[in-house]
Design a protein around this motif. Structure first.
Motif, short mmCIF file in Angstrom:
data_model
loop_
_atom_site.label_atom_id
_atom_site.label_comp_id
_atom_site.label_asym_id
_atom_site.label_seq_id
_atom_site.Cartn_x
_atom_site.Cartn_y
_atom_site.Cartn_z
N LEU A 22 46.96 38.39 43.39
CA LEU A 22 46.54 37.70 44.79
C LEU A 22 45.13 38.37 45.22
CD1 LEU A 22 46.57 35.22 46.56
CD2 LEU A 22 47.86 36.57 47.95
N LEU A 23 44.09 37.57 44.90
CA LEU A 23 42.64 38.37 45.34
C LEU A 23 42.08 37.25 46.37
CD1 LEU A 23 41.44 39.02 41.75
CD2 LEU A 23 42.29 40.58 43.32
N LEU A 24 41.37 37.89 47.37
CA LEU A 24 40.60 37.11 48.43
C LEU A 24 39.18 37.37 48.46
CD1 LEU A 24 43.20 37.42 51.24
CD2 LEU A 24 42.92 35.74 49.79
N GLY A 25 38.29 36.49 48.52
CA GLY A 25 36.89 36.63 48.49
C GLY A 25 36.34 35.61 49.65
N THR A 26 34.97 35.70 49.52
CA THR A 26 34.24 34.75 50.19
C THR A 26 32.73 34.50 49.64
OG1 THR A 26 33.41 34.22 52.35
CG2 THR A 26 33.31 36.48 51.73
N PHE A 27 32.27 33.53 49.82
CA PHE A 27 30.86 33.43 49.40
C PHE A 27 29.78 34.11 50.33
CE2 PHE A 27 32.13 29.82 46.90
CZ PHE A 27 31.44 29.91 45.74
N ILE A 28 28.68 34.77 49.77
CA ILE A 28 27.67 35.56 50.75
C ILE A 28 26.54 34.42 50.71
CG2 ILE A 28 26.39 37.41 50.96
CD1 ILE A 28 29.25 38.07 51.57
N ASP A 213 46.21 29.86 29.45
CA ASP A 213 46.61 31.14 30.29
C ASP A 213 45.24 31.69 30.68
OD1 ASP A 213 48.20 33.36 30.79
OD2 ASP A 213 47.64 34.64 29.11
N LYS A 214 44.52 30.99 31.66
CA LYS A 214 43.45 31.02 32.18
C LYS A 214 43.85 31.20 33.70
CE LYS A 214 40.23 31.23 28.95
NZ LYS A 214 40.79 31.42 27.75
N PRO A 215 43.34 32.15 34.07
CA PRO A 215 43.33 32.29 35.92
C PRO A 215 42.77 31.08 36.64
CG PRO A 215 43.13 34.50 35.15
CD PRO A 215 42.71 33.47 33.84
N VAL A 216 43.04 30.80 37.75
CA VAL A 216 42.33 29.86 38.46
C VAL A 216 42.04 30.37 39.84
CG1 VAL A 216 42.52 27.77 39.79
CG2 VAL A 216 43.79 28.04 37.22
N CYS A 217 40.63 30.00 40.04
CA CYS A 217 40.14 30.56 41.56
C CYS A 217 39.65 29.23 42.17
CB CYS A 217 38.90 31.47 41.51
SG CYS A 217 38.13 31.85 42.95
N MET A 218 40.12 29.16 43.71
CA MET A 218 39.82 28.01 44.45
C MET A 218 39.40 28.32 45.78
SD MET A 218 42.62 25.25 43.19
CE MET A 218 41.88 24.03 43.98
N MET A 219 38.54 27.48 46.42
CA MET A 219 38.40 27.55 48.01
C MET A 219 39.68 27.37 48.56
SD MET A 219 35.23 28.29 48.44
CE MET A 219 34.79 27.92 50.11
N ALA A 220 40.06 27.83 49.83
CA ALA A 220 41.08 27.45 50.49
C ALA A 220 40.83 27.55 52.01
CB ALA A 220 42.29 28.44 50.38
N ALA A 234 47.22 28.99 41.20
CA ALA A 234 45.81 29.67 41.50
C ALA A 234 46.28 31.03 42.18
CB ALA A 234 45.06 28.82 42.90
N SER A 235 45.39 31.69 41.62
CA SER A 235 45.76 33.44 42.14
C SER A 235 44.60 34.15 42.78
CB SER A 235 46.17 34.27 40.81
OG SER A 235 45.25 34.09 39.88
N ALA A 236 43.17 33.45 42.61
CA ALA A 236 42.17 33.95 43.53
C ALA A 236 41.64 32.74 44.41
CB ALA A 236 41.09 34.46 42.66
N PHE A 237 41.22 33.27 45.58
CA PHE A 237 40.77 32.28 46.65
C PHE A 237 39.70 32.77 47.43
CE2 PHE A 237 45.67 32.11 46.14
CZ PHE A 237 45.53 30.65 45.98
N MET A 238 38.84 31.87 47.61
CA MET A 238 37.42 32.02 48.23
C MET A 238 37.81 31.37 49.76
SD MET A 238 35.26 33.35 46.07
CE MET A 238 33.80 32.85 47.12
N ILE A 239 37.48 32.36 50.80
CA ILE A 239 37.70 31.75 52.12
C ILE A 239 36.38 31.61 52.77
CG2 ILE A 239 39.01 32.44 54.26
CD1 ILE A 239 40.80 32.48 51.52
N GLY A 240 35.95 30.48 52.52
CA GLY A 240 34.79 30.00 53.26
C GLY A 240 33.50 30.97 52.56
N ASP A 242 30.17 33.79 54.51
CA ASP A 242 29.87 34.66 55.63
C ASP A 242 29.33 33.69 56.85
OD1 ASP A 242 27.63 34.01 54.22
OD2 ASP A 242 26.50 36.06 54.48
N GLN A 243 28.40 32.75 56.27
CA GLN A 243 27.90 31.65 57.54
C GLN A 243 29.03 30.86 58.08
OE1 GLN A 243 24.85 29.42 55.38
NE2 GLN A 243 23.38 31.18 55.54
N GLY A 244 29.91 30.37 57.22
CA GLY A 244 30.95 29.60 57.76
C GLY A 244 31.91 30.22 58.58
N LEU A 245 32.27 31.40 58.23
CA LEU A 245 33.32 32.18 59.00
C LEU A 245 32.61 32.65 60.49
CD1 LEU A 245 34.91 34.25 56.35
CD2 LEU A 245 35.72 32.49 57.72
N MET A 246 31.15 33.00 60.29
CA MET A 246 30.46 33.51 61.71
C MET A 246 30.43 32.12 62.52
SD MET A 246 26.65 34.75 62.08
CE MET A 246 25.81 33.53 61.26
#
Length: 264
Positions: A22-28, A213-220, A234-240, A242-246
């Motif tokens: 389970l991976l958590l990331g964000t767009f910069i 057998d391909k992992p899936v990444c999605m916005m949440a 899905a196993s990797a998630f983009m959380i918004g 930097d601008q959106g979270l700010m």
């Protein structure tokens, strides 16, 4: 000499992605080092430098990737276009991987993989940039390290891709897919990303990825949505971003302190 006993986030990201951690990331979106450092300091797993929809150039991408290395977070790049030159620049600067926008055919997927790989592809060689430790890695150790660690992620966000999912997923060397629900929503003229036709497209993509057998990444948008998407596969998630979270945090603060104006 740097400590080679512990893999860096850039070196371990692909292994963790393929392992369905389970991976958590964000767009910069902001072309500065500081936001990348903040997300690394907080403990996010990865940050995606958005060269497609934000004002990044080669220099600002390089600085953001340096910040990712300093802050202990895997730095990826969503390239502005899937050209070999754009991909090569990101990888030479030390990206842990690339997101390739609008992959709508197996040919596009294969071209992206080829631009990322040395031995099985056509990546232009140099061990003099950051990825090769400025010449600290000899030719073949550098080739092997990059081929082993660079993650290639195709963005599935076009209706045309839906008709060729199995062929795209079967691309040798393609590591994962990112489902672009916003682009699919617009392309399908749907009312929202939660509209039935978009949800049906997402289900088709996830099922094709599972079969290949391909992992899936999605916005949440929130943790409950991430739970439901994880249940689908899905196993990797983009959380918004930097601008959106700010903006969200600043909006909450403004609302909380708004009562002070009436109290004066």
């Amino acid at each position: 000499m740097p400590d080679q006993s512990r893999p860096s986030p850039a070196r371990s990201f692909r292994r963790r992605l393929l392992g369905r951690e389970l991976l958590l990331g964000t767009f910069i979106k902001t072309p500065t080092s500081h936001t990348v450092e903040i997300f690394g300091d907080l403990g996010f797993d990865f940050a995606v430098i958005d060269a497609e929809h934000a004002p990044f150039d080669r220099r600002s991408i390089d600085i953001a990737l340096l910040a990712a290395r300093a802050a202990g977070i895997a730095g990826l790049v969503r390239v502005a276009e899937p050209s070999p030159a754009q991909i090569l620049a990101a990888l030479d600067d030390g990206a842990a991987g690339v997101l390739i926008p609008h992959v709508a055919s197996p040919e596009a997927a294969a071209a992206a993989v080829s631009a990322c790989r040395y031995r099985s592809g056509r990546r232009g060689f140099s061990n003099s940039p950051r990825a090769g430790r400025y010449g600290g890695l000899a030719m073949w150790p550098h080739v092997d390290a990059q081929d082993e660690s660079v993650a290639v992620i195709a963005m599935i966000e076009d209706p045309d891709a839906l008709e060729r999912l199995d062929a795209i997923m079967a691309t040798e060397g393609l590591d994962a897919v990112f489902i672009g629900r916003a682009d699919l929503t617009v392309a399908l003229a749907a009312a929202s990303p939660d509209a039935p036709e978009v949800r049906a497209a997402v289900t088709r993509i996830i099922e094709a990825a599972r079969k290949a057998d391909k992992p899936v990444c999605m916005m949440a948008a929130h943790v409950d949505e991430a739970r439901s998407l994880a249940a689908l596969g899905a196993s990797a998630f983009m959380i918004g971003s930097d601008q959106g979270l700010m903006r969200q945090a600043a909006g909450r603060v403004l609302e909380e302190f708004g009562g002070l104006r009436g109290a004066r």
